[in-house]
Design a protein around this motif. Sequence first.
Motif, PDB file in Angstrom:
ATOM      1  N   LYS A  24       7.506 -16.244  27.121  1.00  0.00           N
ATOM      2  CA  LYS A  24       8.611 -15.545  27.778  1.00  0.00           C
ATOM      3  C   LYS A  24       9.943 -16.180  27.387  1.00  0.00           C
ATOM      4  CE  LYS A  24      10.544 -14.391  32.273  1.00  0.00           C
ATOM      5  NZ  LYS A  24      10.475 -14.623  33.706  1.00  0.00           N
ATOM      6  N   GLU A  60      12.960 -14.414  25.368  1.00  0.00           N
ATOM      7  CA  GLU A  60      14.298 -14.338  25.960  1.00  0.00           C
ATOM      8  C   GLU A  60      15.355 -14.847  24.993  1.00  0.00           C
ATOM      9  OE1 GLU A  60      13.570 -16.556  29.545  1.00  0.00           O
ATOM     10  OE2 GLU A  60      13.197 -14.728  30.714  1.00  0.00           O
ATOM     11  N   ASN A  62       8.383  -7.737  31.280  1.00  0.00           N
ATOM     12  CA  ASN A  62       7.407  -8.656  31.870  1.00  0.00           C
ATOM     13  C   ASN A  62       6.533  -7.914  32.870  1.00  0.00           C
ATOM     14  OD1 ASN A  62       8.344 -11.318  30.769  1.00  0.00           O
ATOM     15  ND2 ASN A  62      10.229 -10.631  31.746  1.00  0.00           N
ATOM     16  N   ASN A  68       5.458  -8.938  27.769  1.00  0.00           N
ATOM     17  CA  ASN A  68       4.858 -10.170  28.247  1.00  0.00           C
ATOM     18  C   ASN A  68       3.818  -9.842  29.308  1.00  0.00           C
ATOM     19  OD1 ASN A  68       4.281 -12.798  28.937  1.00  0.00           O
ATOM     20  ND2 ASN A  68       6.036 -12.968  30.296  1.00  0.00           N
TER      21      ASN A  68
END
Length: 80
Positions: free
Chosen positions: A35, A39, A52, A27
């Motif tokens: 995101k 997840e 991330n 990400n």
Amino acid sequence: ISIVIPIFNPEPVLNQSFSDFEVLCINDGSIDRSKEICEQYVRKDKRFRLYNQKNAGVSVARNLGIEKAQGEYLCFVDSD
């Protein structure tokens, strides 16, 4: 097989029947729901991993994916 997907604002959908792979979602500072979607995949499927980072561009995202990949082969799939 390691599949690296640099992500910046897409909302991707997985549709794959081959099972011997890992998906590394990088990400790159998305501000949409990317995101959250990633997840969800991480929680449902152990083959998915999410990393991330602040937006640094596709090359930096790919390099992080290369660093984290564990597969014998490496593939990049751009989300756009």
